[in-house]
Scaffold this motif. Structure first.
Motif, PDB file in Angstrom:
ATOM      1  N   LYS A   9       1.107  -1.328   0.061  1.00  0.00           N
ATOM      2  CA  LYS A   9      -0.024   0.061   0.018  1.00  0.00           C
ATOM      3  C   LYS A   9       0.835   0.877   0.227  1.00  0.00           C
ATOM      4  CE  LYS A   9      -3.905  -2.811   0.073  1.00  0.00           C
ATOM      5  NZ  LYS A   9      -3.848  -3.815  -1.053  1.00  0.00           N
TER       6      LYS A   9
ATOM      7  N   LYS B 151       2.132   2.941  -3.311  1.00  0.00           N
ATOM      8  CA  LYS B 151       0.462   3.348  -4.194  1.00  0.00           C
ATOM      9  C   LYS B 151       0.784   4.752  -3.012  1.00  0.00           C
ATOM     10  CE  LYS B 151      -2.303  -0.829  -4.798  1.00  0.00           C
ATOM     11  NZ  LYS B 151      -3.297  -1.181  -4.319  1.00  0.00           N
TER      12      LYS B 151
ATOM     13  N   ASN C 125      -4.871  -3.340   6.954  1.00  0.00           N
ATOM     14  CA  ASN C 125      -2.688  -3.414   6.326  1.00  0.00           C
ATOM     15  C   ASN C 125      -3.362  -1.160   5.506  1.00  0.00           C
ATOM     16  OD1 ASN C 125      -1.930  -5.183   6.592  1.00  0.00           O
ATOM     17  ND2 ASN C 125      -2.943  -6.259   5.161  1.00  0.00           N
TER      18      ASN C 125
ATOM     19  N   GLY D  57      -6.222  -7.748  -3.727  1.00  0.00           N
ATOM     20  CA  GLY D  57      -7.141  -7.895  -2.721  1.00  0.00           C
ATOM     21  C   GLY D  57      -8.347  -6.891  -2.941  1.00  0.00           C
ATOM     22  N   SER D  58      -7.885  -5.497  -3.425  1.00  0.00           N
ATOM     23  CA  SER D  58      -8.351  -4.775  -4.148  1.00  0.00           C
ATOM     24  C   SER D  58      -8.272  -4.623  -5.939  1.00  0.00           C
ATOM     25  CB  SER D  58      -8.583  -3.513  -3.414  1.00  0.00           C
ATOM     26  OG  SER D  58      -7.263  -2.707  -3.392  1.00  0.00           O
TER      27      SER D  58
ATOM     28  N   THR E 208      -2.331  -4.163  -7.802  1.00  0.00           N
ATOM     29  CA  THR E 208      -1.025  -4.814  -7.627  1.00  0.00           C
ATOM     30  C   THR E 208      -0.841  -5.829  -8.916  1.00  0.00           C
ATOM     31  OG1 THR E 208      -1.672  -4.130  -4.895  1.00  0.00           O
ATOM     32  CG2 THR E 208       0.445  -6.382  -6.172  1.00  0.00           C
TER      33      THR E 208
ATOM     34  N   THR F 222       4.070  -8.971  -0.277  1.00  0.00           N
ATOM     35  CA  THR F 222       3.276  -7.836   0.139  1.00  0.00           C
ATOM     36  C   THR F 222       2.670  -6.863   1.091  1.00  0.00           C
ATOM     37  OG1 THR F 222       0.794  -9.218  -0.276  1.00  0.00           O
ATOM     38  CG2 THR F 222       1.785  -7.825  -2.233  1.00  0.00           C
TER      39      THR F 222
HETATM   40  C1  PLP Z   1      -0.852  -7.684   2.652  1.00  0.00           C
HETATM   41  C2  PLP Z   1      -1.446  -6.893   1.401  1.00  0.00           C
HETATM   42  N1  PLP Z   1      -1.293  -7.792   0.700  1.00  0.00           N
HETATM   43  C3  PLP Z   1      -1.704  -7.943  -0.736  1.00  0.00           C
HETATM   44  C4  PLP Z   1      -2.969  -6.808  -0.761  1.00  0.00           C
HETATM   45  C5  PLP Z   1      -3.445  -7.131  -2.029  1.00  0.00           C
HETATM   46  O1  PLP Z   1      -3.314  -5.470  -2.525  1.00  0.00           O
HETATM   47  P1  PLP Z   1      -4.691  -5.154  -3.759  1.00  0.00           P
HETATM   48  O2  PLP Z   1      -5.303  -4.951  -2.597  1.00  0.00           O
HETATM   49  O3  PLP Z   1      -3.783  -4.274  -4.363  1.00  0.00           O
HETATM   50  O4  PLP Z   1      -4.756  -6.350  -4.545  1.00  0.00           O
HETATM   51  C6  PLP Z   1      -2.782  -6.426   0.439  1.00  0.00           C
HETATM   52  C7  PLP Z   1      -4.748  -5.368   0.472  1.00  0.00           C
HETATM   53  O5  PLP Z   1      -5.658  -5.543   0.168  1.00  0.00           O
HETATM   54  C8  PLP Z   1      -3.014  -5.704   1.581  1.00  0.00           C
HETATM   55  O6  PLP Z   1      -2.917  -5.632   2.881  1.00  0.00           O
END
Ligand code: PLP
Length: 378
Positions: free
Chosen positions: A81, A84, A109, A236-237, A240, A360
């Motif tokens: 994050k 970003k 996070n 997750g969102s 990434t 991540t």
């Molecule tokens: C530790 C971690 N890894 C991966 C992700 C996924 O990334 P994204 O939200 O860009 O898909 C998140 C957040 O959603 C995260 O906090």
């Protein structure tokens, strides 16, 4: 832009999954030049390290697995994050925001990192957090960090094991923003994960940072003498994956990016990732022609639901910690690593290939999940 012939798709079981489109590639400096037009604040330490998981690769008998340590970005325990936020904070400043309002799950996070970045620039964070985990009420992990930062945390009830839908969440943050406006403040609404262009963030600023992260990683692997065959990471969102997919399409069209969903079914997620990737393409004027064929999302590793810690999660955290000294988190990266091991086992990733796993971040969430972890590891 430079035209260059691409390489043929890999001859393996998953060939055709992604990246079969027209093969035009860009250079590292093209990507840098396109992204340099976007204002950026320095929040983190880059490049993050890339290193081989020598023990795990040997234990498995291949493939060669490398880990990209985005858990070591450096701000507030690290994670994706903060990459970003280097592009999102300047938009808050340009729009003269004095308050940032966002939403997420209880131990988010994203929310904590947003708060950590915002307070440095005099912007007051309001975090609307949905109670999607069955966790004890004590302040621990990211919520503890939110408290230390002085963030205004507003906890809302929600269904356990599921992320709250965008419409309901947006309505909740809009309400908070309206109250702030009525008091004379200038709120900036940023969507969960800094991913979808929504609220005050009208361009996919989060995903841009992951196009650059792809470029950073590829420079590192090329210095070691290879292009990876696969990139695996947690989704997750969506930003990434959108950024990585676009980076791969532009710089090394043969490389397959596999996102492991931690929350939503693969079809809806793939659509979301593609929407963000296309918006990013447009925003950057990086005309790769990214399509659904490049977006590969697996959803079978969600298991019992978003944020639900299982014995498999506890075991994989122990495995990587003991074999490599690296700590995964219980919500995102552990499920992604479980997915990675499984697709290796199934032959989707051949033993002869080279893989980069993006770590991540998210490790603060280990602590509020301590009871389950201790129970499963006893
Ligand atoms: C530790 C971690 N890894 C991966 C992700 C996924 O990334 P994204 O939200 O860009 O898909 C998140 C957040 O959603 C995260 O906090």
């Amino acid at each position: 832009m430079k035209d260059a012939p691409g390489r043929a798709p890999l001859d393996n079981p998953s060939a055709g999954m992604i990246n079969n489109g027209p093969m035009k590639t860009w250079t590292f400096s093209d990507i840098e030049r396109l992204i340099a037009r976007f204002p950026r604040v320095e929040l983190i330490h880059l490049p993050t390290p890339l290193r081989k998981l020598a023990n795990v690769s040997a234990d498995l008998g291949g493939p060669e697995i490398y880990i990209k340590r985005d858990d070591l970005t450096g701000m507030a325990f690290g994670g994706n994050k903060s990459r970003k936020l280097e592009f999102i904070v300047p938009d808050m400043l340009a729009k003269k925001a004095d308050v940032v309002v966002t939403w997420a799950g209880l131990q988010s996070n994203w929310a904590m990192q947003t708060a950590a970045a915002a307070v440095r620039f005099g912007i007051r964070p309001i975090l609307v957090l949905f109670k999607t985990y069955p966790l004890p009420p004590e302040r621990d992990g990211n919520i503890l960090l939110d408290d230390i930062l002085g963030a205004d945390v507003r906890i809302r009830d929600a269904a356990v094991g599921k992320l709250v839908g965008v419409e309901a969440a947006l309505a909740a943050v809009e309400e908070v923003a309206a109250e702030e406006r009525a008091k004379g403040h200038r709120p900036y609404i940023v969507p969960v994960g800094g991913s979808m262009p929504l609220g005050s963030m009208d361009r996919p600023l989060g995903a841009i940072s992951y196009v650059l992260a792809y470029r950073e990683m590829l420079e590192q692997t090329r210095a070691l003498g290879f292009d990876p065959d696969f990139i695996v990471h947690s989704t997750g969102s969506g930003a990434t994956q959108a950024g990585l997919v676009l980076g791969a399409k532009a710089l090394s069209p043969r490389v397959k990016v596999v996102g492991i969903s931690v929350s939503d079914p693969k079809d809806s997620f793939a659509k979301e990732v593609l929407t963000i990737a296309k918006a990013t393409e447009k925003t950057l004027a990086l005309d790769t022609g990214v399509s659904a064929a490049e977006v590969s999302v697996l959803d079978e590793y969600i298991r019992e639901g978003y944020g639900i810690v299982t014995k498999e999660v506890a075991d994989v955290i122990r495995m990587l910690f003991t074999r490599e000294g690296i700590v995964l988190d219980p919500v995102y990266t552990s499920k992604a690593f479980i997915g990675l091991l499984d697709i290796i086992r199934k032959g989707v990733i051949p033993r002869s290939s080279k893989v980069v796993f993006f770590h991540t971040g998210g490790t603060p969430a280990l602590f509020p999940n301590k009871h389950k972890l201790v129970e499963y590891l006893a």
